[in-house]
Design an enzyme around this catalytic site. Sequence first.
Site, PDB file in Angstrom:
ATOM      1  N   GLU A  89      -7.147 -52.465  64.500  1.00  0.00           N
ATOM      2  CA  GLU A  89      -6.822 -53.273  65.216  1.00  0.00           C
ATOM      3  C   GLU A  89      -5.452 -53.191  66.074  1.00  0.00           C
ATOM      4  O   GLU A  89      -5.254 -53.597  67.278  1.00  0.00           O
ATOM      5  CB  GLU A  89      -6.573 -54.839  64.326  1.00  0.00           C
ATOM      6  CG  GLU A  89      -7.862 -55.179  63.873  1.00  0.00           C
ATOM      7  CD  GLU A  89      -8.645 -55.970  64.994  1.00  0.00           C
ATOM      8  OE1 GLU A  89      -8.235 -56.119  65.776  1.00  0.00           O
ATOM      9  OE2 GLU A  89      -9.829 -56.396  64.467  1.00  0.00           O
ATOM     10  N   SER A 358     -26.480 -94.714  15.367  1.00  0.00           N
ATOM     11  CA  SER A 358     -25.877 -94.315  14.336  1.00  0.00           C
ATOM     12  C   SER A 358     -24.962 -93.364  14.183  1.00  0.00           C
ATOM     13  O   SER A 358     -24.619 -92.967  13.015  1.00  0.00           O
ATOM     14  CB  SER A 358     -26.749 -94.249  12.987  1.00  0.00           C
ATOM     15  OG  SER A 358     -27.879 -95.257  12.861  1.00  0.00           O
TER      16      SER A 358
END
Length: 789
Positions: A89, A358
Amino acid sequence: MMTFPAFFKTAKRQLQNIAMGVFLLALIVLACRLWPHPPLSQGQPFSSVYYDRQGTLMRITLANDDRYRLWTPLEQVSPLAVNGLLLHEDRWFYVNPGFNPFSLMRGFWRSYVAGGKMQGGSTITMQLARMHWHLNTRTPSGKIMQVLRAVQLELSYSKHDILEAYLNYAPYGRNIESIGAASLIYFDKVPKDLTLPEALTLAVLPQSPSFRIDAKTGVLGTALTQARNRLFVRWLAQYTTDSSQLSLFKLPLALRQPERMPYIAPHFIEQLRQQNQQLIQTNNRVDTTLDAGLQRLVERQVNAFITRNQSRGIRNAAVLLVDTRDMGVRALMGSADYYNRSIQGQVNGTNAKRSPGSALKPFIYALGMEQGVLHPMTILKDVPSAFGAYAPENFDRRFLGPVTATDALNFSRNIPAVYVASQLRQPSFYQFLRLSGVANMSSENHYGLSLVLGGGEVTMQELGKLYALLANRGVLQPLRMQQSDPRPTTPVRLLSEEASFMTLDMLRQHRRPGDTLAQQPSSLPVYWKTGTSWGFRDAWSVGIFGPYVLVVWEGNFDSKGNNVFVGVEAAAPLFFNIIDSISASYPDLQEPKRPFPKQLKRVDICLASGDLPTPWCQQKGKTWFIPGKSPIKVDTVYRPVRLDKLTGDVACPPFDQDETRVEVFEFWPSDLANVFAQAGLPKRKPPVNRCKDNGVDVGGNPPRITSPLKNTTYTLRQSQQGRDRIAFNAVTDADSKTVYWFVDDIYLGSSASKSAIDWRPINNGQYRIRAVDDRGRADSRLISIEIVN
């Protein structure tokens, strides 16, 4: 004509002006650099990456703008990727002022004069400026603005910051931005671990990412391969490369696509995302407590179970697995299928309020033992009963008569549980649930005693935390879902070690169902309980094995009932399938070693009554017992009666030994006797007694307390508290072998006849001391305790 001195003065003045200009320019540049600037990451939304406790990737989320974007510091990016990027780049990145005049002129000529393909000639800084300020650089004016912004970046930030920001802004195909997200998604690794082929592939991607990636297969396309290989040729001219790197370029390279990313434990991740809305943007790694291996194991068992039982109407289930050692959530399955709309699969069932049936009963018995209401072998009445206006029924609408507290819990008998709850004081069962963190409860009066049978609602996560309290010897701790979640510095104790241990020992005796898949049951003890809500809307199985708490729920999120939703029949098989699968996959799994409670004792009892045995007790056993707290007395169920040999009536004293005999009868209360009769097991009724001494063969002398002295005040020093002792002693008849000692009807302990037992009082007050021998004969006296400084 200017003379030499004048020329010299003019030149000197110009040099001074130039120097001053350079100095002022340097000062401006320095001021721009030193002036505070926001970090280049500010304003950028980022993804979050979730890992399990072993570092396995679970999920990467989309940022708020539907992009995959992660912030990675430059130091954590491989030098191969950095050098490859600069080579491709911007080779003059570290020396240019943010723009390259020659590249710009070349790009202008080719784009606008020669009429070729558009070329921008942008540096890395210019590209960052375009991305950071969202500039349109396709026009000359846009390009000029890009250059100016690039210069602004160079004046404001270091080259390090600019390069780092570019790597974290750059597009890498699809909706993937930043080298961190690209490396993780495409190659399943962090940027510092990239190989040279991978690094060069990512270096060429930002220029034309959509053109060079096959979105369907992820296989390296021709354009991408050629671009990477051209860069590799330049790399070889610039850097020394060994043969191992060269050989990597001959291997095929595929890029994993976002659709194939892991998506583990979606309910767990969604809950974390809701809790972490305020995550620091650049701290996007979340290390969780989840175990991906256990999560997959649980999911396989749930899926297989649902497949086998769909014909019964079982279509949905939720599972929670918690490690009691650090309270970390190891597996969380909020529904049977996250993607199934017909079962509302995206609802997190572990966070939904449901009736526990329960499943909360163990804590009623734990509180009862904590408050001295019972011990594990206390005999409770399972008979028709009313508690004020509340008259509960058992699930099977039957009554068992006398049952031990352990059996009442494991057989899930409702009436004994309601009785125990009615005896609780501080805290009551409701108060205990509030203290444990059960949220959104109505007032205590709203529930009454129905809370015992599932009248309230809890979440699976709240239930898991409660059972972990038992495993951790009564200490309450919050669930942890992230490794960074702190542990409480001050533990909250809601139950004693003794009460927690006894409750677990009761649950350990609960036999597992016989229709689970295991050929050989696990050697690990399992402490478990089931629950079924009213209307068969919820089936539960909850318990502890090894270091884990496992919570299993089955039902429908729309609360539609199904007679199949019975805890022991529906949830328990899946519960044990998961346990057996974990035990098989982790054969070294062991229960954490915890110290034995110091105050806990083991005592002999008569099984029929749960009380201390007499010589007439026909069946004896043992129970855990907390001295000074657990209630107990001498057995009165089995009693000897002297009968006349001729008439069979109770013989009244004075007895003629040749004309009488002694028989032992069971003396049961009338309500229990009625239950036996209704069950077809009537008990032999004791004969009618018309004698003043009740006809009980209790001849001989009762024990005589010799210490402590009757009606005496014992003065003890505060400084010696815990060391001062009062000796209890008694003289007994020859037929007595054991003396049981009580302080205000609280059992203290037993001693052999004519031997002493010590008592350590801790409070002032008056106490009644009783000595009862194993024939039921007794002596008592009052004493006073005064503790002084």
